[in-house]
Scaffold this active site. Structure first.
Site, PDB file in Angstrom:
ATOM      1  CG  ASP A   1     115.575 -68.023 -34.268  1.00  0.00           C
ATOM      2  OD1 ASP A   1     114.867 -68.831 -33.625  1.00  0.00           O
ATOM      3  OD2 ASP A   1     115.084 -67.213 -35.062  1.00  0.00           O
TER       4      ASP A   1
HETATM    5  C1  BGC Z   1     111.814 -68.184 -34.776  1.00  0.00           C
HETATM    6  C2  BGC Z   1     111.908 -67.471 -33.456  1.00  0.00           C
HETATM    7  C3  BGC Z   1     111.179 -68.255 -32.414  1.00  0.00           C
HETATM    8  C4  BGC Z   1     111.759 -69.651 -32.342  1.00  0.00           C
HETATM    9  C5  BGC Z   1     111.130 -70.523 -31.271  1.00  0.00           C
HETATM   10  C6  BGC Z   1     112.201 -69.647 -34.690  1.00  0.00           C
HETATM   11  O1  BGC Z   1     111.886 -70.332 -35.849  1.00  0.00           O
HETATM   12  O2  BGC Z   1     112.631 -67.520 -35.729  1.00  0.00           O
HETATM   13  O3  BGC Z   1     111.397 -66.176 -33.576  1.00  0.00           O
HETATM   14  O4  BGC Z   1     111.245 -67.606 -31.175  1.00  0.00           O
HETATM   15  O5  BGC Z   1     111.559 -70.283 -33.589  1.00  0.00           O
HETATM   16  O6  BGC Z   1     109.858 -70.879 -31.575  1.00  0.00           O
END
Ligand code: BGC
Length: 761
Positions: free
Chosen positions: A293
């Site tokens: 993530d």
């Molecule tokens: C989130 C993810 C997301 C990623 C990209 C993160 O802050 O937890 O779910 O896909 O950002 O935007």
């Protein structure tokens, strides 16, 4: 005889086709594996690590070369082949320009994958995923994901960071809006449907995209529902509740898995070998790649789990994280670690080949611009058929929580309606959270929807503002707790009307990532407004717009009619109006329990048995609270219709079954009311005793059954060892002989019960 022959040949051809297409698939896989191996043999270690690097978009690609630090660095990395994928670069022109750099300026010309959070639509928005799950309609859910993929891929994207398959029992956690609720069985079915919808049957088609099941794992169990918090859960919950939807996504051949921001029992999951290598890659045989993530590898340092970026890179890569999202860890540290012998080169080879494999499957090596067709972008986004599908699933997602005195459906003429509430004329909030590509104010508001029924009169007053400030940034979204200036006007129109429709709840951006709450009451002055209006007119239809279960005990007691309409996306107003006027008979059922108060959380239907479960003997020493009822406000699976359904004749084909047997369960469902309708018939089991304490009920089957008024149907379910077993604390799937109870009904508070014995072979 002839018929029998026909049947035989038909069966034969099905078997032949299945084997044939499996063989074809295997051949294709082998071919791709070979291509990956030969490409890998041409790559330097730097280029392989480059594949493991995912950068967020960095500048207007059609504009000048970026001058500032990080953007400039990203651009240089891109040209050197040190980037494998991009996120948030979207739109055909932008994607094409960045892809061109990768393809034309790098040594090997390896194309990039373009990822984006396509969560519940790209421009045309479906209901938020939690709402969609309340439809229990797997076909409609798959279609919704399909449409999201068609629009997003028309904008050049080929990888979505969805579906989010985190099971959660805590509505304080803002991200429950992205998931499918609290149940692992339903959650698994929905996970598979969404993956299928995004990926289609041919990943290389220009209108499909690679899906990502996220967040692996246990993010939905962040303590106290507090965002980015620790998850401390036992293995029974991990194996039986958290992991099944991920396994279902893997079985559906999901191409990527994203890990999460939490630690699990002390180990940040980005660095969890147990989750990523032992379970995901080895036990389940996952063939795609694991993406971190956002900066979660870098956060290993903040956590105090890795002392520096070198150790963070070492821990994450050894644990099986293949791609670093915007963390700068792999690209800066991995090459040296390999050269020093700290990490085996095979770890890099494995990660790079998993990523390249998906690129081949996407067809990017045949045509890196496969997803860059400006005509598609122009014609497919906001396509009329997408709006129709969004309306269809929006109606199906609505849950009728209460309908005393049958106020609904509303008469289509002669009614004087007062429409009140800060969300009644909202065109932005109904789009919900996680809709980065959408255009602001494109939802049909509830006022607009209701106005289409022209033979009633509508007066509209907001009553109170829900918030002030910029709603996109949670820090700037200030809930109004002082300005009551509109209340009197709202009370006045309510007192002059036959019926009052109130639209209250949360703004779309009050749920989602980083939006945990400690209270789940109606925010701001909405409760006050509701009570003031109730003081002059009790004929209220309360429409809730929210991204999670709320605590609304006062409303549940006093307001005769309550509709849970979540945030329903582009077609919100049309969907709500059609339900209110009975042009669609509501059929949704809750997939998350509504608590009476925050103190009851976590409250969920499949809780484990306890040693002191009831108060039958008026004993105070039983599992309960002394200041609140034990039951929820609205249970899992609950949802009413304008008609009524009666359940009779529950029967099982065996009272004693062997472990390898299939048990057939039948029940008769009758529409006993005056409207045609649709019922979600639910089947639950209880494994009465076992080596581990079992839940008091577990959903193991459901069927959407349309029934005309007065019509009866027999609904059939089957149970077998895939449904009767569970994972022990070591993660072994076991099926234990003994007594099982069966419950069937229209919610988790079921109406019929039976039982059978499971006996050893
Ligand atoms: C989130 C993810 C997301 C990623 C990209 C993160 O802050 O937890 O779910 O896909 O950002 O935007």
């Amino acid at each position: 005889m002839k018929f029998k022959n026909l049947l035989f040949f038909l069966l034969l051809s099905i078997v032949y086709n299945t084997i044939h297409s499996q063989n074809k698939k295997d051949e294709e896989t082998l071919k791709i594996n070979k291509k990956v191996d030969s490409l890998l043999s041409l790559m330097t270690i730097e280029e392989k690590v480059g594949q493991m690097n995912l950068y967020n978009g960095f500048w207007e690609v059609t504009g000048p070369v970026p001058k500032d630090g990080s953007s400039k660095k990203k651009y240089e990395h891109l040209k050197k082949g040190l980037v494998g994928a991009m996120l948030s670069v979207r739109g055909v022109e932008q994607v094409k320009a960045v892809q061109k750099i990768a393809v034309e300026e790098t040594r090997l010309g390896i194309p990039l994958i373009f990822g984006f959070d396509v969560i519940h639509g790209y421009k045309t928005l479906s209901p938020i995923p939690l709402a969609e799950s309340c439809s229990w309609d797997l076909e409609a859910i798959e279609k919704s994901a399909r449409i999201a993929a068609i629009e997003a891929s028309a904008a050049g994207l080929n990888w979505t960071f969805a579906p989010m398959v985190d099971i959660s029992r805590d509505p304080r956690w803002g991200r429950v809006m992205e998931g499918a609720g609290e149940d692992p069985y339903l959650g698994s079915k929905i996970a598979a449907a969404r993956v299928k919808g995004f990926q289609g049957t041919d990943l290389s088609a220009p209108n499909t995209m690679a899906a990502t099941a996220k967040h692996f794992a246990a993010y939905g169990f962040a303590e106290s529902g507090k965002e980015y918090n620790s998850a401390d859960i036992g293995t029974s919950t991990l194996y039986n509740i958290v992991l099944p939807p991920f396994k279902a996504a893997v079985d559906m051949d999901v191409k990527a898995i994203m890990n999460s921001f939490n630690d699990l029992n002390g180990i940040p999951v980005t660095a969890s070998k147990f989750l990523q290598r032992d379970i995901l890659k080895e036990k389940w045989g996952f063939k795609g790649f694991v993406v971190s993530d956002w900066a979660s590898m870098q956060e290993l340092i903040t956590w105090g789990f890795a002392k520096d970026k070198n150790q963070a890179a070492e821990l994450a890569s050894k644990a099986g994280s293949d791609m670093d999202m915007e963390g700068y860890i792999y690209v800066e540290a991995l090459v040296d670690l390999v050269k020093k012998g700290i990490i085996k080169a095979s770890i890099i080879d494995e990660a790079a080949s998993r990523i390249l494999n998906v690129k081949f499957q996407l067809g990017l090596f045949e045509d890196p611009y496969r997803y860059c067709n400006p005509k598609n972008e122009k014609n497919l986004i906001y396509h009329k058929s997408h709006q129709e599908a969004a309306l269809d699933i929006a109606k199906k997602s609505i849950v009728l929580l209460k309908n005393e005195n049958n106020i609904l459906p509303l008469k289509k003429e002669g009614q004087k309606i007062a429409l009140i509430g800060p969300l009644a004329n909202e065109k932005n909030s109904p789009l919900g959270s996680w809709r980065i590509a959408s255009d602001d104010n494109t939802a049909i508001s509830i006022l607009e929807g209701l106005k289409q029924y022209k033979n009633n009169t509508i007066q509209y007053e907001k009553g109170v503002d829900l918030y002030t400030g910029n709603t996109h940034f949670i820090k700037e979204l200030k809930v109004n707790t002082t300005d009551r200036s509109g209340i009197n006007e709202a009370v006045k129109i309510a007192s002059e009307s036959d019926i009052v429709i109130m639209v209250l709840g949360e703004h779309g951006f009050q749920s989602g990532e980083a939006r945990s709450r400690t209270t789940l009451d109606l925010p701001g002055l909405q409760q006050e407004l509701l009570e003031r209006v109730f003081g002059v007119n009790k004929n209220i239809v309360l429409i809730l717009n929210n991204g999670r279960p709320l605590t609304i005990p006062w409303a549940a007691k006093h307001i005769p009619t309550i509709i849970e309409a979540w945030q329903l996306g582009s077609q919100t107003g049309n969907a709500v109006a059609q339900v209110i006027y009975g042009d669609y008979n509501p059929s949704g059922k809750l997939t998350m329990t509504f608590p009476r108060n925050v103190g009851q959380i976590p409250i969920y239907y499949n809780q484990k048995s306890t040693g002191r479960p009831t108060n039958e003997n008026d004993n105070v020493f039983w599992s309960h609270y002394s200041d609140s009822e034990k039951t929820p406000l609205f249970p899992f699976g609950h949802g009413l219709s304008y008609t009524t359904f009666k359940y009779t004749n529950l029967s099982l084909d065996k009272k004693a079954a062997k472990i390898n047997d299939t048990i057939t369960v039948k029940v008769e469902v009758t529409n006993t009311g005056n409207y045609d309708g649709k019922e979600v018939v639910q089947l639950y089991i209880q494994d009465v005793y076992g080596k581990n304490v079992r839940p008091i009920k577990e959903l193991k089957g459901f069927a959407l059954v349309p029934l005309r008024k007065h019509e009866s149907k027999t609904v059939t379910f089957t149970l077998d060892k895939t449904k009767l077993g569970y994972f022990d604390t070591e993660g072994n799937y076991i099926v234990e002989p003994g007594e099982f109870k069966i419950f069937v009904g229209g919610s988790s508070i079921t109406s019929l019960e039976s039982d059978f014995q499971l006996v050893q072979e």
